[in-house]
Design an enzyme around this catalytic site. Structure first.
Site, PDB file in Angstrom:
ATOM      1  N   LYS A  59       0.919  -1.321  -0.053  1.00 58.16           N
ATOM      2  CA  LYS A  59       0.040  -0.050  -0.113  1.00 58.16           C
ATOM      3  C   LYS A  59       0.846   0.847   0.298  1.00 58.16           C
ATOM      4  CE  LYS A  59      -4.743   1.665   2.641  1.00 58.16           C
ATOM      5  NZ  LYS A  59      -5.396   1.572   1.406  1.00 58.16           N
TER       6      LYS A  59
HETATM    7  C1  LIG Z   1      -6.718   0.417  -4.193  1.00 62.14           C
HETATM    8  C2  LIG Z   1      -7.466  -0.724  -3.324  1.00 62.14           C
HETATM    9  N1  LIG Z   1      -7.632  -1.725  -3.036  1.00 62.14           N
HETATM   10  C3  LIG Z   1      -8.379  -1.751  -2.534  1.00 62.14           C
HETATM   11  C4  LIG Z   1      -8.453  -1.697  -1.357  1.00 62.14           C
HETATM   12  C5  LIG Z   1      -9.421  -2.412   0.337  1.00 62.14           C
HETATM   13  O1  LIG Z   1      -8.122  -2.815   0.691  1.00 62.14           O
HETATM   14  P1  LIG Z   1      -8.558  -2.995   2.345  1.00 62.14           P
HETATM   15  O2  LIG Z   1      -9.025  -1.800   3.197  1.00 62.14           O
HETATM   16  O3  LIG Z   1      -7.274  -3.615   3.634  1.00 62.14           O
HETATM   17  O4  LIG Z   1      -9.937  -3.830   2.228  1.00 62.14           O
HETATM   18  C6  LIG Z   1      -8.375  -0.176  -0.667  1.00 62.14           C
HETATM   19  C7  LIG Z   1      -8.346   0.541   0.406  1.00 62.14           C
HETATM   20  N2  LIG Z   1      -8.606   1.642   0.109  1.00 62.14           N
HETATM   21  C8  LIG Z   1      -8.408   2.570   1.656  1.00 62.14           C
HETATM   22  C9  LIG Z   1      -8.684   4.188   0.619  1.00 62.14           C
HETATM   23  C10 LIG Z   1      -9.487   4.708   1.855  1.00 62.14           C
HETATM   24  C11 LIG Z   1      -8.953   6.704   1.371  1.00 62.14           C
HETATM   25  O5  LIG Z   1      -9.431   6.831   0.292  1.00 62.14           O
HETATM   26  O6  LIG Z   1      -7.552   7.233   1.989  1.00 62.14           O
HETATM   27  C12 LIG Z   1      -9.132   2.348   2.314  1.00 62.14           C
HETATM   28  O7  LIG Z   1     -10.409   1.867   1.822  1.00 62.14           O
HETATM   29  O8  LIG Z   1      -8.309   2.616   3.740  1.00 62.14           O
HETATM   30  C13 LIG Z   1      -7.503   0.293  -2.253  1.00 62.14           C
HETATM   31  O9  LIG Z   1      -6.502   2.327  -2.069  1.00 62.14           O
END
Ligand SMILES: Cc1[nH+]cc(COP(=O)(O)O)c(CN[C@@H](CCC(=O)O)C(=O)O)c1O
Length: 304
Positions: free
Chosen positions: A158
């Site tokens: 990330k």
């Molecule tokens: C590109 C991406 N794909 C999938 C996910 C889902 O991952 P998880 O949270 O582990 O289920 C997230 C989290 N996206 C973050 C965006 C928040 C923000 O805008 O900043 C989040 O959900 O925290 C992504 O950024």
């Protein structure tokens, strides 16, 4: 976001929110190498609990390892620090943002000689894609920008600079009146949303696009476990955008997005154009779990 009361954990101690600052010559600000996480803490009958704290903190360390960024604190201390931030800000439910970044000790592409700093903030954050979105579903658009090739930015990390790609996609979609963007990979197969993972339901089977260029979401993993528990068959395979067009249901998963139904993609109504029955079952079970109403999943809740 900078002018608030409260405290932020910064390099090992709680500092007043407004004093958690960094210099304009911070290496990560210029060159984009910072790794971060997003977690949610939820109110439960037994008090506030952070959802899957260990998994998110381990992913932060994994992201740093992938980019050879030495994090000065071990997993357990970072887990405790996140709890401390929620407690210090008296938050019953909130979004938590840990970030590790290279400081202003040196400039130039190589971060060698720059210090790794870690900051953890927490703040109240409601429905990421709107309460209405959680209920009725959202409208999304396939981006003209592709998700980075798996040998460009590392998909298991990330990484902050990955989100310039997400920003391009999200701005394009929202400027055209849609709620969020869907990104394809460099071969044209469905990858994920700008900030979410994607699932579709067809003939009672739950599908996800094979995870290659997409982030290995922790909410995604939660959805897969819930599907297994509910006896919903699950398949991970390559999906094309028109697989979504003809699906019965679709939804996004993510820490911020939680479980957000998708009612349209590229102006094609998906199913009946509303939250489908399988999505509703998974969404309800998800909210039961994070609220502590599912004892089988208590190991996922880190009470403060
Ligand atoms: C590109 C991406 N794909 C999938 C996910 C889902 O991952 P998880 O949270 O582990 O289920 C997230 C989290 N996206 C973050 C965006 C928040 C923000 O805008 O900043 C989040 O959900 O925290 C992504 O950024």
């Amino acid at each position: 976001m900078s002018d608030r009361d409260g405290f932020i954990w910064y390099d090992g101690k709680l500092v007043p929110w407004r004093e958690a600052t960094t210099h304009v010559l911070t290496h990560s600000l210029h060159y984009g190498l910072a790794v971060f996480e997003g977690l949610r803490a939820y109110a439960t009958e037994r008090g506030t609990a952070i959802f899957r704290l260990r998994e998110h903190t381990q992913r932060l360390l994994n992201s740093a390892k992938i980019y050879m960024m030495p994090i000065p604190w071990p997993l357990e201390e970072l887990m405790e620090a996140q709890k401390e931030v929620v407690r210090a800000n008296n938050l019953e439910s909130c979004y938590i943002r840990p970030i590790a970044f290279y400081g202003s000790e040196k400039m130039g592409v190589s971060p060698k000689g720059a210090k790794v700093h870690v900051a953890i903030a927490a703040w109240p954050w409601g429905a990421y894609l709107g309460e209405d979105g959680l209920e009725r579903g959202i409208r999304i658009k396939t981006a003209s920008f592709q998700r980075q090739h798996v040998n460009v930015t590392m998909p298991r990390a990330k990484l902050s600079s990955t989100y310039a790609n997400s920003i391009l996609a999200n701005m394009e979609a929202t400027s055209q009146g849609y709620d969020e963007a869907l990104l394809l990979d460099t071969q044209g197969f469905v990858a994920e949303g700008a900030g979410e993972n994607l699932f579709v339901v067809k003939d009672g089977v739950l599908y996800e696009p094979e995870i290659a260029a997409a982030l290995t979401g922790i909410t995604r993993d939660t959805v897969i476990r819930i599907a297994e528990e509910l006896g919903i068959p699950f398949v991970s395979r390559r999906l094309t955008r028109d697989d979504i067009y003809i699906a019965d249901e679709a939804f996004f998963s993510g820490t911020a997005a939680e479980i957000t139904p998708i009612r349209e993609l590229d102006d094609r109504v998906i199913g009946e154009g509303k939250r489908g029955p399988v999505t509703a079952r998974i969404q309800q079970r998800f909210f039961d779990i994070v609220a502590g109403r599912a004892p089988e999943y208590d190991h996922w809740l880190a009470y403060l």
